[in-house]
Design an enzyme around this catalytic site. Structure first.
Site, PDB file in Angstrom:
ATOM      1  CD  GLN A  57      -1.327   0.122   3.686  1.00 45.01           C
ATOM      2  OE1 GLN A  57      -2.494  -0.202   3.507  1.00 45.01           O
ATOM      3  NE2 GLN A  57      -0.867   0.453   4.867  1.00 45.01           N
ATOM      4  CG  HIS A  85      -2.636  -4.506   3.584  1.00 46.97           C
ATOM      5  ND1 HIS A  85      -3.791  -4.012   3.044  1.00 46.97           N
ATOM      6  CD2 HIS A  85      -2.982  -5.025   4.798  1.00 46.97           C
ATOM      7  CE1 HIS A  85      -4.801  -4.202   3.891  1.00 46.97           C
ATOM      8  NE2 HIS A  85      -4.339  -4.828   4.958  1.00 46.97           N
ATOM      9  CG  PHE A 134      -0.851  -4.754  10.894  1.00 45.45           C
ATOM     10  CD1 PHE A 134      -1.997  -5.101  10.193  1.00 45.45           C
ATOM     11  CD2 PHE A 134       0.288  -4.426  10.175  1.00 45.45           C
ATOM     12  CE1 PHE A 134      -2.014  -5.107   8.809  1.00 45.45           C
ATOM     13  CE2 PHE A 134       0.281  -4.432   8.791  1.00 45.45           C
ATOM     14  CZ  PHE A 134      -0.863  -4.768   8.104  1.00 45.45           C
ATOM     15  CG  HIS A 137      -5.506  -9.145  11.181  1.00 44.08           C
ATOM     16  ND1 HIS A 137      -6.792  -9.628  11.337  1.00 44.08           N
ATOM     17  CD2 HIS A 137      -5.408  -8.776   9.867  1.00 44.08           C
ATOM     18  CE1 HIS A 137      -7.437  -9.537  10.190  1.00 44.08           C
ATOM     19  NE2 HIS A 137      -6.627  -9.034   9.273  1.00 44.08           N
ATOM     20  CD  GLU A 138      -2.187  -8.892   7.320  1.00 47.43           C
ATOM     21  OE1 GLU A 138      -2.019  -9.589   6.303  1.00 47.43           O
ATOM     22  OE2 GLU A 138      -3.209  -8.193   7.493  1.00 47.43           O
ATOM     23  CE  LYS A 141      -9.244 -12.422   6.733  1.00 46.21           C
ATOM     24  NZ  LYS A 141      -9.947 -11.125   6.540  1.00 46.21           N
ATOM     25  CG  HIS A 142      -4.099 -13.312   5.468  1.00 48.69           C
ATOM     26  ND1 HIS A 142      -5.146 -13.550   4.609  1.00 48.69           N
ATOM     27  CD2 HIS A 142      -4.322 -12.079   6.015  1.00 48.69           C
ATOM     28  CE1 HIS A 142      -5.966 -12.506   4.618  1.00 48.69           C
ATOM     29  NE2 HIS A 142      -5.498 -11.601   5.461  1.00 48.69           N
TER      30      HIS A 142
END
Length: 248
Positions: A57, A85, A134, A137-138, A141-142
């Site tokens: 980004q 991102h 952050f 989360h990454e 989730k991923h």
């Protein structure tokens, strides 16, 4: 009288036949819906995937977006460069897996060797500042849906891809600069393709003046997390033909 009876029998048969057709259609629709839900569940739960989106980004567009506030990480304002991102597993049909393995929760201590680079190249600009949340989360989730067995390898792969693609330099080489000027989106895509060998997908947002801005760049990566590939499928949405490349 016989004619009346015959007429009634024909009418009854027609109504019965129509009723059975309607019931059959209802059954088929319900079966299709159940199959679709099962397929979706299986798709989301399986560990395999087809490719990565590597998403970078432009912080100038993030911070200038209409209706959004921007907070810098604890180490101060990031450098004038694209930031990461995420590195997101995806399926060729446009879906994606998420939160695949709760047995591998985020552990910040695994990133001790990378943390200084992550703060600079993979920061969160959200408000309030969320720091390592952050990255958690990454990963949760991923990252847990990728083939990387640990967090360090996953985040290192993202950092390596940023070095490999070097988007800002690719654009500058074609005289596309973050100077608040407007550029043709296709020229941006061509500039990046010239650098990496494949067309990217560009996502835009809007500033308070409703100008369309270069916001995020999606590049497709093989499941090994290293090799760039042609995108099997592109995200939804389109930019204006000319977009602003805002200062940061």
């Amino acid at each position: 009288m016989q004619e009346i009876c015959n007429s009634w029998e024909i009418d009854f048969f027609r109504k019965w036949k129509l009723s059975m057709i309607i019931k059959l259609l209802v059954v088929l629709c319900l079966a299709e819906e159940a199959f679709s839900k099962t397929k979706k569940h299986d798709h989301q739960s399986r560990s395999g995937f087809d490719f990565f989106y590597f998403v970078q980004q432009w912080p100038g567009a993030y911070c200038d977006a209409k209706g959004r506030s921007c907070c810098f990480p604890g180490n101060g304002k990031p450098s004038t460069d694209f930031s990461i991102h995420g590195l997101w597993p995806n399926y060729n049909d446009g879906g994606y897996p998420s939160n695949c393995d709760s047995s591998k929760p985020f552990d910040e201590s695994q990133l001790d060797e990378l943390e200084s680079r992550l703060e600079t190249e993979w920061p969160s600009l959200a408000c309030p500042s969320i720091g390592p949340k952050f990255w958690a989360h990454e990963w949760n989730k991923h990252g847990t849906c990728s083939f990387f067995s640990n967090q360090q390898d996953y985040f290192q792969a993202g950092l390596d891809l940023k070095d490999k693609t070097n988007l800002l330099q690719a654009l500058k080489d074609e005289e596309i600069e973050p100077n608040d000027e407007f550029y043709n989106v296709e020229d941006m895509k061509e500039a990046i393709k010239k650098k990496i060998g494949f067309y990217p997908w560009i996502e835009c947002n809007h500033d308070s003046d409703d100008n369309s801005q270069l916001y995020q760049v999606y590049i497709c990566v093989d499941t090994n997390g290293k090799d760039l590939i042609k995108c099997p499928v592109l995200p939804r949405g389109n930019c204006a033909s000319r977009v602003q490349f805002p200062k940061f």
